[in-house]
Design an enzyme around this catalytic site. Structure first.
Site, PDB file in Angstrom:
ATOM      1  N   ILE A  31      79.100  17.245 -38.744  1.00  0.00           N
ATOM      2  CA  ILE A  31      77.703  16.707 -39.161  1.00  0.00           C
ATOM      3  C   ILE A  31      76.661  16.884 -38.252  1.00  0.00           C
ATOM      4  CG2 ILE A  31      78.957  14.890 -40.756  1.00  0.00           C
ATOM      5  CD1 ILE A  31      78.683  12.959 -38.485  1.00  0.00           C
ATOM      6  N   SER A  33      74.823  19.524 -34.629  1.00  0.00           N
ATOM      7  CA  SER A  33      75.118  20.110 -33.533  1.00  0.00           C
ATOM      8  C   SER A  33      73.620  20.537 -32.869  1.00  0.00           C
ATOM      9  CB  SER A  33      75.656  21.438 -34.006  1.00  0.00           C
ATOM     10  OG  SER A  33      74.612  22.319 -34.810  1.00  0.00           O
ATOM     11  N   ALA A  35      71.964  21.698 -28.548  1.00  0.00           N
ATOM     12  CA  ALA A  35      72.208  22.211 -27.157  1.00  0.00           C
ATOM     13  C   ALA A  35      73.406  21.321 -26.437  1.00  0.00           C
ATOM     14  CB  ALA A  35      71.035  22.260 -26.272  1.00  0.00           C
ATOM     15  N   PHE A  36      73.344  19.976 -26.808  1.00  0.00           N
ATOM     16  CA  PHE A  36      74.351  19.054 -26.116  1.00  0.00           C
ATOM     17  C   PHE A  36      75.607  19.333 -26.619  1.00  0.00           C
ATOM     18  CE2 PHE A  36      73.232  17.367 -30.388  1.00  0.00           C
ATOM     19  CZ  PHE A  36      74.289  16.992 -30.810  1.00  0.00           C
ATOM     20  N   GLY A  37      76.096  20.187 -27.840  1.00  0.00           N
ATOM     21  CA  GLY A  37      77.459  20.199 -28.111  1.00  0.00           C
ATOM     22  C   GLY A  37      77.481  19.901 -29.976  1.00  0.00           C
ATOM     23  N   VAL A  39      78.521  17.056 -33.349  1.00  0.00           N
ATOM     24  CA  VAL A  39      79.120  15.948 -33.871  1.00  0.00           C
ATOM     25  C   VAL A  39      79.935  16.104 -35.013  1.00  0.00           C
ATOM     26  CG1 VAL A  39      78.333  13.672 -34.456  1.00  0.00           C
ATOM     27  CG2 VAL A  39      76.867  14.874 -33.168  1.00  0.00           C
ATOM     28  N   LYS A  62      81.017  12.509 -30.894  1.00  0.00           N
ATOM     29  CA  LYS A  62      80.038  13.400 -30.405  1.00  0.00           C
ATOM     30  C   LYS A  62      80.649  14.151 -29.177  1.00  0.00           C
ATOM     31  CE  LYS A  62      75.546  13.362 -27.884  1.00  0.00           C
ATOM     32  NZ  LYS A  62      74.391  12.692 -27.398  1.00  0.00           N
ATOM     33  N   ASP A 155      63.153   9.318 -25.524  1.00  0.00           N
ATOM     34  CA  ASP A 155      63.031  10.220 -26.226  1.00  0.00           C
ATOM     35  C   ASP A 155      63.006   9.830 -27.824  1.00  0.00           C
ATOM     36  OD1 ASP A 155      63.161  12.973 -27.142  1.00  0.00           O
ATOM     37  OD2 ASP A 155      65.233  13.401 -26.828  1.00  0.00           O
TER      38      ASP A 155
END
Length: 328
Positions: A31, A33, A35-37, A39, A62, A155
């Site tokens: 659901i 995506s 740079a972090f990875g 979800v 996540k 942020d």
């Protein structure tokens, strides 16, 4: 995939209790995506305590992969998010699972599922002042809460504000969050956040606190109304072009909006954080009283999704809708 009882690193050991997610959890759909990875939406079906019926549950997972040298950043994210999680307008974070792999660590965070996703859809559609007032009212409530805990989110952007299937606004992604104790130290060595939403004091590598989030709230409001980042002057918009705008003390025009909204924006726009509104002060602004109802924004958002052909899983038949808070 290696598994261990504890990481050899020092820090918050609750994060580094190495364990994989339970086998009865079924990642059903990606659901999100970045740079972090990524979800994933997770289905969890298990018997209740009496063994009489199956409990169906859904939540988000996540998944982040990172080199072990960056473990302190994930610990900071988990710790600040966990500290702030007990508020209606903060996305709830539950248990954390971690594994080692050849390149570093993989962390899996159990999160509340916000079925309507982030505010990108709202920003790309005709958005009314009353809708934005509703978003701001909810976010200010969340900001008062986290600032009272001595945490700055850092942020506050369109991608980091989510909405549940009931129309509740949720502050999410504490990857840039930190304590006032740390952020108030002058001459920070890096600029963190999303260009356009980053407060001038952060751009200028000065110490900052919760008022940096109020700058982001003002830009978020204009983003939702204008449909794009209000600092964007040309096709390309990045950190460097944003720095130029900040150096010129530029602020986007908002003179064509209602008087209450203009007064609200004026309280958030000051380049000097000493003269910028706090979350508590902003909560008394007349503009917030023009907010639409929760049901109104929910129905509007659902219509937008149908128009765009968007159909994320809808949690109406779920018997249990909670986030695991302990390792299983």
């Amino acid at each position: 995939m290696q598994s261990a009882q504890k990481s050899k690193t020092n820090g918050d050991t609750s994060l580094f209790l190495m364990k994989d997610i339970p086998q009865y959890w079924s990642p059903a759909l990606k659901i999100g995506s970045g740079a972090f990875g990524e979800v994933m939406l997770v289905h969890s079906d298990r018997l209740d305590a009496r063994g009489e019926q199956i409990l169906h549950n859904e939540f988000a997972l996540k998944v982040i992969r990172f080199p072990e040298c960056d473990y302190h950043k994930i610990i900071r994210e988990v710790n600040t998010h966990t500290l702030c999680r007990h508020h209606d307008n903060v996305l709830f974070i539950g248990s954390i699972y971690c594994q080692t792999f050849q390149q570093g660590l993989r962390v899996q965070m159990c999160l509340e599922y916000a079925a309507l996703s982030d505010l990108s859809l709202l920003a790309s559609s005709e958005t009314f002042e009353s809708h934005v007032a509703y978003i701001c009212k909810n976010l200010i409530s969340a900001l008062i809460h986290i600032h009272n805990l001595g945490i700055v989110h850092g942020d506050l952007s369109v991608k980091n504000i989510l909405m549940t299937h009931e129309g509740v606004v949720k502050l999410s992604d504490f990857g840039m969050a930190n304590t006032f104790e740390q952020t108030r130290k002058s001459k920070n060595q890096s600029i963190l956040g999303t260009p356009g939403f980053i407060a001038p004091e952060i751009i200028n590598l000065q110490g900052y606190d919760g008022k940096a989030d109020l700058w982001g709230l003002g830009i978020l409001s204009l983003f939702l109304l204008k449909g794009e980042n209000p600092f964007k002057k040309c096709t390309q918009f990045d950190l460097e072009s944003y720095k130029v705008s900040i150096s010129e003390s530029f602020y986007p025009d908002y003179s064509n909006y209602s008087t209450p909204l203009q007064e609200f924006m004026s309280s958030l726009k000051d380049y000097n954080p000493e003269f910028r509104s706090s979350a508590l002060h902003a909560s008394s602004q007349t503009y917030l009283k023009t907010s639409c109802s929760q049901s109104e924004i929910l129905n509007y958002y659902k219509r937008l999704r149908r128009t765009r052909g968007m159909d994320l899983p809808w949690p109406e038949e779920i018997h249990t809708f909670s986030v695991p808070v302990s390792l299983e």
